[in-house]
Design a protein around this motif. Structure first.
Motif, mmCIF file in Angstrom:
data_model
loop_
_atom_site.group_PDB
_atom_site.id
_atom_site.type_symbol
_atom_site.label_atom_id
_atom_site.label_comp_id
_atom_site.label_asym_id
_atom_site.label_seq_id
_atom_site.Cartn_x
_atom_site.Cartn_y
_atom_site.Cartn_z
ATOM 1 N N LYS A 23 0.634 0.501 -13.525
ATOM 2 C CA LYS A 23 1.101 -0.857 -14.028
ATOM 3 C C LYS A 23 1.429 -1.927 -12.938
ATOM 4 N N LEU A 24 1.138 -1.389 -11.596
ATOM 5 C CA LEU A 24 1.215 -2.521 -10.666
ATOM 6 C C LEU A 24 0.141 -3.305 -10.391
ATOM 7 N N ALA A 25 0.346 -4.657 -10.373
ATOM 8 C CA ALA A 25 -0.725 -5.437 -10.405
ATOM 9 C C ALA A 25 -1.767 -5.361 -8.850
ATOM 10 N N ASP A 26 -2.872 -5.131 -8.920
ATOM 11 C CA ASP A 26 -3.503 -5.053 -7.599
ATOM 12 C C ASP A 26 -3.161 -6.122 -6.593
ATOM 13 N N GLU A 27 -2.995 -7.281 -6.857
ATOM 14 C CA GLU A 27 -2.581 -8.296 -5.935
ATOM 15 C C GLU A 27 -1.073 -7.943 -5.418
ATOM 16 N N LYS A 28 -0.292 -7.196 -5.944
ATOM 17 C CA LYS A 28 0.961 -6.827 -5.508
ATOM 18 C C LYS A 28 1.059 -5.559 -4.686
ATOM 19 N N ALA A 29 -0.014 -4.738 -5.335
ATOM 20 C CA ALA A 29 0.021 -3.372 -4.297
ATOM 21 C C ALA A 29 0.045 -3.458 -2.997
ATOM 22 N N PRO A 30 -0.339 -4.483 -2.131
ATOM 23 C CA PRO A 30 -0.187 -4.193 -0.665
ATOM 24 C C PRO A 30 1.213 -4.436 -0.328
ATOM 25 N N GLU A 31 1.896 -5.386 -0.826
ATOM 26 C CA GLU A 31 3.328 -5.746 -0.497
ATOM 27 C C GLU A 31 4.232 -4.350 -0.975
ATOM 28 N N ILE A 32 4.125 -3.893 -2.345
ATOM 29 C CA ILE A 32 5.041 -3.065 -2.816
ATOM 30 C C ILE A 32 4.661 -1.416 -2.184
ATOM 31 N N VAL A 33 3.383 -1.103 -2.076
ATOM 32 C CA VAL A 33 3.119 -0.038 -1.522
ATOM 33 C C VAL A 33 3.413 0.066 -0.136
ATOM 34 N N GLY A 34 3.121 -1.103 0.669
ATOM 35 C CA GLY A 34 3.638 -1.356 2.164
ATOM 36 C C GLY A 34 5.060 -1.119 2.161
ATOM 37 N N LEU A 35 5.897 -1.352 1.337
ATOM 38 C CA LEU A 35 7.497 -1.232 1.340
ATOM 39 C C LEU A 35 7.589 0.389 1.368
ATOM 40 N N ALA A 36 7.092 0.874 0.318
ATOM 41 C CA ALA A 36 7.197 2.239 0.019
ATOM 42 C C ALA A 36 6.669 3.073 1.418
ATOM 43 N N LEU A 37 5.722 2.964 1.796
ATOM 44 C CA LEU A 37 5.298 3.390 3.202
ATOM 45 C C LEU A 37 6.513 3.173 4.009
ATOM 46 N N GLU A 38 6.972 2.000 4.223
ATOM 47 C CA GLU A 38 7.975 1.632 5.244
ATOM 48 C C GLU A 38 9.213 2.416 5.048
ATOM 49 N N VAL A 39 9.662 2.610 3.762
ATOM 50 C CA VAL A 39 11.059 3.323 3.390
ATOM 51 C C VAL A 39 10.621 4.744 3.763
ATOM 52 N N GLY A 40 9.479 5.274 3.669
ATOM 53 C CA GLY A 40 9.378 6.716 4.253
ATOM 54 C C GLY A 40 8.496 7.646 3.227
ATOM 55 N N TYR A 41 8.175 6.921 2.192
ATOM 56 C CA TYR A 41 7.226 7.722 1.169
ATOM 57 C C TYR A 41 5.761 7.939 2.021
ATOM 58 N N ARG A 42 5.334 9.114 1.580
ATOM 59 C CA ARG A 42 4.361 9.529 2.334
ATOM 60 C C ARG A 42 2.989 10.181 1.506
ATOM 61 N N SER A 43 3.385 9.736 0.185
ATOM 62 C CA SER A 43 2.350 10.169 -0.869
ATOM 63 C C SER A 43 2.142 9.137 -1.793
ATOM 64 N N ILE A 44 0.942 8.451 -2.192
ATOM 65 C CA ILE A 44 0.827 7.702 -2.936
ATOM 66 C C ILE A 44 -0.294 7.834 -3.975
ATOM 67 N N ASP A 45 0.189 7.674 -5.502
ATOM 68 C CA ASP A 45 -0.536 8.217 -6.537
ATOM 69 C C ASP A 45 -0.952 6.968 -7.122
ATOM 70 N N THR A 46 -2.382 6.908 -7.426
ATOM 71 C CA THR A 46 -3.293 5.634 -8.189
ATOM 72 C C THR A 46 -4.129 6.347 -9.122
ATOM 73 N N ALA A 47 -5.064 5.558 -9.507
ATOM 74 C CA ALA A 47 -6.100 6.004 -10.531
ATOM 75 C C ALA A 47 -6.978 4.844 -10.642
#
Length: 274
Positions: A23-47
């Protein structure tokens, strides 16, 4: 953020904590996923069905993190079952992600009415042989469906990603996973927020000076699950990652075990969905 990893049955490793983007909009994904990676997540699950693989790919490219440090999961949608169809769908996902390979590729739903999931699984086996999908697995498969693909192909999925939260604990399926060497991955690990309102969870959170979400995620880790909470709120993204500095005790785990409910499923039934 130092976090535990699990070893899959093919020898590859996966972080226990991942970041979900349903449910994350494609246009928001770079910002939100970017933040998650910055915080330290190293696994991203999409479909494929989420419609945000391109945005996820942009976030990974922009992160500056070496590709081999990020575990990327995507999934094959229900309209692409069948051997050739699955191979084509995988190529399309790779193109949207702008990657040469994914770390984990899953069959999103078994869609038993089509009766094509065995052939679909054979396509994933080929992708693994080619090295374009480093690990392969399934999502929302029942014990009978797992047994069938294992018996007919000789290949056991590395992961089964299933609905799993305190009110829907899937004990029988988890026991089969343990016996077969399949890692259990939980989607909707917080029960789409419902678990956070539970007085039992809230009491445990108060006891440890933690939030209800942190308690539920910690419970999943203690059970040996991979867990992929999703949030678009920066504070919540950080909070969900901060679950390694405390421990639940036996009383806590017993109390959460008691929340399992017969009508606890909130998502579709894999026997009929698709």
């Amino acid at each position: 953020m130092m976090q535990p990893t699990l070893t899959l049955n093919d020898g590859k490793r996966i972080p226990q904590l991942g970041f979900g983007v349903w449910k994350l909009a494609d246009e928001k994904a770079p910002e939100i996923v970017g933040l998650a990676l910055e915080v330290g997540y190293r696994s991203i699950d999409t479909a494929a069905a989420y419609g945000n693989e391109a945005g996820v790919g942009r976030a990974i490219a922009a992160s500056g993190i070496p590709r081999e440090e990020i575990v990327v999961t995507t999934k094959l949608w229900n309209d692409a079952h069948g051997y050739d169809e699955a191979l084509r769908a995988f190529d399309a996902s790779l193109k949207r992600l702008r990657l040469d390979e994914v770390d984990l590729y899953l069959v999103h739903w078994p869609v038993p009415q089509q009766n094509a999931y065995v052939e679909t699984w054979r396509a994933l086996m080929r992708l693994r042989e080619e090295g374009r999908a480093r690990s392969i697995g399934v999502s929302n498969f029942t014990v009978a469906q797992l047994r069938r693909i294992i018996d007919e192909t000789g290949s056991t999925p590395s992961v089964n990603q299933i609905e799993l939260h305190p009110r829907f604990q899937q004990r029988e399926l988890r026991a089969f996973h343990a016996q077969a060497g399949i890692v259990t991955e939980a989607w909707s690990p917080l029960g789409q927020g419902a678990a956070l309102q539970d007085p039992v969870i809230q009491a445990i959170a108060g006891k440890h000076g933690r939030t209800p979400a942190q308690v539920v995620l910690r419970w999943h880790l203690d059970l040996g699950h991979v867990v992929i909470p999703k949030s678009e709120t920066p504070a919540r993204i950080r909070e969900n990652a901060d679950i390694f500095g405390f421990a639940l005790d036996d009383d806590d785990r017993a109390a959460i075990a008691g929340l399992d409910a017969l009508g606890g499923r909130i998502g579709p039934d894999p026997e009929t969905f698709g």
